[in-house]
Write an enzyme that holds these catalytic residues in place. Sequence first.
Site, PDB file in Angstrom:
ATOM      1  N   GLU A 112       0.815  -1.221   0.000  1.00 15.65           N
ATOM      2  CA  GLU A 112       0.000   0.000   0.000  1.00 15.65           C
ATOM      3  C   GLU A 112       0.847   1.270   0.000  1.00 15.65           C
ATOM      4  O   GLU A 112       0.782   2.091   0.912  1.00 15.65           O
ATOM      5  CB  GLU A 112      -0.975  -0.017   1.177  1.00 15.65           C
ATOM      6  CG  GLU A 112      -1.996  -1.125   1.043  1.00 15.65           C
ATOM      7  CD  GLU A 112      -3.164  -1.017   2.013  1.00 15.65           C
ATOM      8  OE1 GLU A 112      -2.992  -0.423   3.080  1.00 15.65           O
ATOM      9  OE2 GLU A 112      -4.232  -1.541   1.682  1.00 15.65           O
TER      10      GLU A 112
ATOM     11  N   GLU B 225      -6.548  -7.997  -1.352  1.00 14.39           N
ATOM     12  CA  GLU B 225      -6.940  -8.145   0.054  1.00 14.39           C
ATOM     13  C   GLU B 225      -8.429  -7.874   0.193  1.00 14.39           C
ATOM     14  O   GLU B 225      -8.987  -7.043  -0.531  1.00 14.39           O
ATOM     15  CB  GLU B 225      -6.219  -7.126   0.946  1.00 14.39           C
ATOM     16  CG  GLU B 225      -4.753  -7.345   1.135  1.00 14.39           C
ATOM     17  CD  GLU B 225      -4.152  -6.292   2.076  1.00 14.39           C
ATOM     18  OE1 GLU B 225      -4.888  -5.716   2.899  1.00 14.39           O
ATOM     19  OE2 GLU B 225      -2.938  -6.054   1.960  1.00 14.39           O
TER      20      GLU B 225
HETATM   21  C1  GLA Z   1      -4.286  -3.032   4.547  1.00 11.90           C
HETATM   22  C2  GLA Z   1      -2.901  -3.630   4.632  1.00 11.90           C
HETATM   23  C3  GLA Z   1      -2.857  -4.915   5.395  1.00 11.90           C
HETATM   24  C4  GLA Z   1      -3.746  -4.866   6.604  1.00 11.90           C
HETATM   25  C5  GLA Z   1      -5.139  -4.512   6.180  1.00 11.90           C
HETATM   26  C6  GLA Z   1      -6.135  -4.499   7.317  1.00 11.90           C
HETATM   27  O1  GLA Z   1      -4.982  -3.334   3.440  1.00 11.90           O
HETATM   28  O2  GLA Z   1      -2.327  -3.805   3.383  1.00 11.90           O
HETATM   29  O3  GLA Z   1      -1.523  -5.155   5.768  1.00 11.90           O
HETATM   30  O4  GLA Z   1      -3.263  -3.917   7.491  1.00 11.90           O
HETATM   31  O5  GLA Z   1      -5.140  -3.231   5.644  1.00 11.90           O
HETATM   32  O6  GLA Z   1      -7.431  -4.252   6.834  1.00 11.90           O
END
Ligand code: GLA
Length: 677
Positions: A156, A315
Amino acid sequence: MEKNRLFPQINGLVHGGDYNPDQWLDRPDILAEDIRLMKKAGINSATLGVFSWSAYEPVEGEFHFEWMEEIIENLYQNGIYTVLSTPSGARPAWLDAAYPEAMRVNELGLRNHHGIRHNHCMSSPKFREKVGIIDRKLAEKFGAHPGVIMYHISNELGGECYCPLCAKRFQEYLADKYNHDIEKLNHAWWTSFWSHHYNSFEQIEPPFQNGETSVMGLNLDWKRFTTWNMNDFMKHEIGTLRSVTPDIPVTTNFMRLFEGLDYRKMAPELDAISWDNYPFYHNDYETFADTMADTAFQHAVMRGLKRGTPFMMMESAPGMANWHPYNKPKRPGVHALSCLQAVACGSDTVQYFQWRKGRGSYEQHHGAVVDHLGTDDTRIFQEVAQVGESMKKLAAVAGTLVNAKAALLFDWDNRYAIKDVKALADETKKYEDTCIGIWKQFLKLGVEMDIVGSDEDLSQYDLVAAPMLYLLQPGTAENLKRFVERGGQLIATYFTGYVDSDQLCYLGGFPGDGLSELFGIVSEEIDTYYPSDRNHVRFEYGGTWEVFDYAEILRVKDARVLARYTEDFYADTAALTCKEYGRGKAYYMAARVKPEEMIPLFERMLADAGIPVRKLPAGVECHVRTGEEGSYVFYLNGNAGPVEVEDAEGVDLLTGAEIHGTLTLPGYGVAVLSKSL
Ligand code: GLA
Ligand code: ZN
């Protein structure tokens, strides 16, 4: 076999997620149980090593990869492939202690202390060097393993750094952009205003919060620089990996409509687009179907970043997240609906954060496939396993594409510019919401709409909506003219074409750069309404729309007036116009109205564009993926109760049922009707 497949190793769609075995290295029993449970849940991929730097390199220069070697091999032996991450998303304590320049400096000029994650300096040569070393070692160690199918860069990426190294790079970036001619910059930034003239690039600072924030050109160039610099950092990681293993595809996980980085500039560096999807389901401010539709928009943004390739949902939360304002579990059935919506919109993967809940720290209560309870009989596990089954049934969908005939223009520079501009009302500018609101109406009509940049090729589309395109990129106006000329249906709105890409106002009438010729109007004033202000727009053939927030006052040159204001000093002047231009039509909607009220206008445009409308029950989405062998029509029920969809045709891949005519979907139910070509 479909040619667009992201993962030739996997015979179908990817089902997996973030797996953090480094939190459990002292529990071989749990690691063994993970494999058993993954197989039971139909998992065929694990994302490894996202935050594993201190497990790989506990002290500087001392590397341990044995544990990961064992995990990757063990997973592979059990049919589970690895998406291998680079660990630059979080730094070990030794690194920040030895090289404080790796820690970011904030907008007040204050350096961070060590901690958290996602906050490294993108310029620091020392940090790049350290990242380069670990990335190279990972590629050398694991790149040849048949289980490793993709690299996942960092995590991210986002944020800004105001440190001296970044400030220096900003100056170099500007010198490059303005051909080392400071007067070019002075003109573009209009620095004769408030005596803001610069004598040299060395005088320029980033827009510190306690410094220069009043030069729009500086602010936007800083945003552009931040994307450029982050991209440069990402390219450093990608380049390192590719120098060892050029054939392993690379992605990085984006975050929905994240404002801080222009994803369109980063997409070309990646082999696949992936993103992290955490909708606020079951909230108290919109319907469930609205939350779903918003997510569909986000999927479309990601799909648009690399047209012609499926994307990845890297994710999503099994159960619930832990960082929402209210962390509400998904109701029974919603997990599958949410996962299959991603596939319906063009994702070839359903991946989770996280496989197993960690015992401690920040994300210990974040949803996971495996709970602290540790069993396979939880509701969440069962629902994930059911998705695993569905993913197998949908194997043929992998590599197929969503082909849209309509598009909505969305531009990151425009977004920054609208946010930053001193005009209108900060509370109600709402560029993103305006785009999403219009996009959702097409979704309701069963019309798939891509999201594309304002300077992208529009030749595959017959209808384009370009809301609030305040800033025009070089070539945007020409692009839109060409589109209409060859028969396209275009709609633009108030606040279009005020400034060029330097944010200098167009002279001689808005919308500028020749767009007032395309629409046959000039916008002379814009009225910003207080929240309680209202006006109305009345159509020549009857019917009215309520106006709120914004109303532009137009001079009509050579367009047809379809609707006029009813009140105020501009009563009876044009509020909606249409000009026939070449073989197409260019509509200009001068006032903000509820997007759902515009449906009759959209229907008329769709009819002219030859795009069929699909009548769907309220809250039901329909998306189509098409490939060489057939098409797959997804029906997603965003209602808690059952609905009936008419005119459905095909074999439901999830149930095997043959549908001719009426399809009954249970509450939150999904059907995927397959039709051979
Ligand atoms: C983000 C991060 C993950 C985790 C999620 C939790 O998407 O990439 O590492 O922290 O949030 O929702
Ligand atoms: Zn920096």
